[in-house]
Design an enzyme around this catalytic site. Structure first.
Site, PDB file in Angstrom:
ATOM      1  N   MET A  29     -15.911 -55.292 -10.313  1.00 26.33           N
ATOM      2  CA  MET A  29     -16.420 -54.011 -10.740  1.00 26.33           C
ATOM      3  C   MET A  29     -17.521 -53.571  -9.773  1.00 26.33           C
ATOM      4  SD  MET A  29     -18.631 -53.161 -14.166  1.00 26.33           S
ATOM      5  CE  MET A  29     -20.110 -53.997 -13.680  1.00 26.33           C
ATOM      6  N   PRO A  30     -17.230 -52.676  -8.862  1.00 21.29           N
ATOM      7  CA  PRO A  30     -18.284 -52.146  -7.999  1.00 21.29           C
ATOM      8  C   PRO A  30     -19.285 -51.321  -8.821  1.00 21.29           C
ATOM      9  CG  PRO A  30     -16.135 -51.755  -7.025  1.00 21.29           C
ATOM     10  CD  PRO A  30     -15.912 -52.221  -8.431  1.00 21.29           C
ATOM     11  N   LEU A  31     -20.559 -51.553  -8.556  1.00 17.42           N
ATOM     12  CA  LEU A  31     -21.629 -50.804  -9.205  1.00 17.42           C
ATOM     13  C   LEU A  31     -22.498 -50.201  -8.115  1.00 17.42           C
ATOM     14  CD1 LEU A  31     -23.354 -49.928 -11.636  1.00 17.42           C
ATOM     15  CD2 LEU A  31     -24.427 -52.184 -11.559  1.00 17.42           C
TER      16      LEU A  31
END
Length: 61
Positions: free
Chosen positions: A1-3
């Site tokens: 999950m890129p944040l």
């Protein structure tokens, strides 16, 4: 999950912020293969009197 956290000065129109998150999401999905629904973006808009460069508040420029 890129944040992704994006810090920017206040004053952009909602349409500009919408386009920004769409473009950033597209770049992340293109370069990482992560699905768009897994890309999270946090926009932090700072007041111009809460940000300074070289000892000068942005609100004073």
């Amino acid at each position: 999950m890129p944040l992704v956290h994006i810090e920017l000065l206040e004053g952009r129109k909602p349409e500009q912020l919408k386009q920004l998150v769409q473009d950033v999401t597209a770049a992340i999905t293109k370069n990482t293969g992560a699905p768009a629904e897994h890309v999270h973006i946090v926009l932090n808009e700072m007041q111009t009197d809460h940000y300074a460069v070289g000892g000068v508040l942005k609100s004073d420029q």
